[in-house]
Design a protein around this motif. Structure first.
Motif, mmCIF file in Angstrom:
data_model
loop_
_atom_site.group_PDB
_atom_site.id
_atom_site.type_symbol
_atom_site.label_atom_id
_atom_site.label_comp_id
_atom_site.label_asym_id
_atom_site.label_seq_id
_atom_site.Cartn_x
_atom_site.Cartn_y
_atom_site.Cartn_z
ATOM 1 N N LYS A 156 0.848 -1.182 0.000
ATOM 2 C CA LYS A 156 0.000 0.000 0.000
ATOM 3 C C LYS A 156 0.891 1.242 0.000
ATOM 4 O O LYS A 156 1.940 1.259 0.642
ATOM 5 C CB LYS A 156 -0.893 -0.016 1.240
ATOM 6 N N TYR A 157 0.461 2.269 -0.727
ATOM 7 C CA TYR A 157 1.211 3.526 -0.777
ATOM 8 C C TYR A 157 0.342 4.667 -0.268
ATOM 9 O O TYR A 157 -0.818 4.792 -0.633
ATOM 10 C CB TYR A 157 1.669 3.846 -2.205
ATOM 11 N N ALA A 166 7.111 8.095 -5.652
ATOM 12 C CA ALA A 166 6.112 7.422 -6.465
ATOM 13 C C ALA A 166 5.638 8.254 -7.638
ATOM 14 O O ALA A 166 5.519 9.476 -7.555
ATOM 15 C CB ALA A 166 4.914 7.046 -5.600
ATOM 16 N N ILE A 195 2.281 8.325 -9.908
ATOM 17 C CA ILE A 195 0.912 7.826 -9.867
ATOM 18 C C ILE A 195 0.419 7.583 -11.290
ATOM 19 O O ILE A 195 0.456 8.473 -12.135
ATOM 20 C CB ILE A 195 -0.014 8.806 -9.122
ATOM 21 N N LEU A 211 -4.019 3.548 -3.174
ATOM 22 C CA LEU A 211 -2.868 3.344 -4.055
ATOM 23 C C LEU A 211 -2.036 2.145 -3.628
ATOM 24 O O LEU A 211 -1.802 1.925 -2.436
ATOM 25 C CB LEU A 211 -2.006 4.599 -4.098
ATOM 26 N N VAL A 212 -1.578 1.397 -4.631
ATOM 27 C CA VAL A 212 -0.769 0.200 -4.418
ATOM 28 C C VAL A 212 0.415 0.251 -5.385
ATOM 29 O O VAL A 212 0.272 0.691 -6.524
ATOM 30 C CB VAL A 212 -1.609 -1.076 -4.676
ATOM 31 N N VAL A 213 1.572 -0.209 -4.934
ATOM 32 C CA VAL A 213 2.765 -0.253 -5.785
ATOM 33 C C VAL A 213 2.567 -1.326 -6.856
ATOM 34 O O VAL A 213 2.331 -2.489 -6.543
ATOM 35 C CB VAL A 213 4.030 -0.549 -4.955
ATOM 36 N N VAL A 240 9.033 3.979 -7.479
ATOM 37 C CA VAL A 240 7.945 3.079 -7.844
ATOM 38 C C VAL A 240 6.867 3.783 -8.658
ATOM 39 O O VAL A 240 6.795 5.013 -8.683
ATOM 40 C CB VAL A 240 7.290 2.472 -6.580
ATOM 41 N N SER A 241 6.025 2.970 -9.290
ATOM 42 C CA SER A 241 4.785 3.441 -9.896
ATOM 43 C C SER A 241 3.660 2.879 -9.047
ATOM 44 O O SER A 241 3.714 1.715 -8.629
ATOM 45 C CB SER A 241 4.643 2.938 -11.332
ATOM 46 N N VAL A 242 2.657 3.704 -8.784
ATOM 47 C CA VAL A 242 1.517 3.273 -7.980
ATOM 48 C C VAL A 242 0.232 3.513 -8.768
ATOM 49 O O VAL A 242 0.171 4.378 -9.635
ATOM 50 C CB VAL A 242 1.455 4.004 -6.612
ATOM 51 N N GLU A 243 -0.767 2.717 -8.440
ATOM 52 C CA GLU A 243 -2.043 2.813 -9.134
ATOM 53 C C GLU A 243 -3.156 2.556 -8.135
ATOM 54 O O GLU A 243 -2.983 1.808 -7.180
ATOM 55 C CB GLU A 243 -2.078 1.771 -10.255
ATOM 56 N N LYS A 270 -6.168 0.914 -6.524
ATOM 57 C CA LYS A 270 -6.682 -0.453 -6.524
ATOM 58 C C LYS A 270 -8.176 -0.362 -6.227
ATOM 59 O O LYS A 270 -8.586 -0.316 -5.082
ATOM 60 C CB LYS A 270 -5.964 -1.297 -5.482
#
Length: 126
Positions: free
Chosen positions: A66-67, A76, A78, A86-88, A114-117, A119
């Protein structure tokens, strides 16, 4: 590695080695070849491991974690428009830490990139 009052100074060569080991593990993950070289990777990691004071330098892969914007161990990017849940989803560089892992007394030497998106509920069901 040198430790000043609040800052750990790590030779850039060590950081490069750890980042490359992370990439090797990531690229070989789940492949047949990984089993062939995992022992070698472990030995390299162990050579960087604990010193006489129980201190070690190591990396963590935050994939799937989790981010939140309060995390100070990640930088991060996004993906998408939503900033909720948001999750990595991709790790460009791992988190590199120094300290005593077993006591939980560690300090971030390199922030993970990281990239996060988001969820969403629909993605969880798939």
């Amino acid at each position: 590695m040198k430790a000043t009052s609040n800052e750990i100074i790590v030779d850039k060569k060590i950081l490069t080695i750890l980042n490359q080991l992370f990439e090797i593990e990531r690229k070989l993950d789940g492949s047949e070849d990984f089993n062939k070289i995992s022992r070698n990777i472990s030995r390299i990691k162990d050579s960087l491991s604990q010193d006489a004071n129980g201190q070690e330098i190591f990396y963590e892969n935050p994939m799937g974690q989790k981010y939140t914007d309060t995390r100070n161990d990640l930088e991060a990017h996004i993906i998408g428009e939503s900033t909720e849940n948001l999750v990595v989803v991709d790790v460009i560089k791992p988190i590199i830490l120094f300290g005593n892992r077993q006591l939980g007394l560690t300090q971030v030497v390199q922030r993970g990139v990281v990239s996060v998106e988001s969820k969403s509920i629909n993605k969880e069901e798939k």
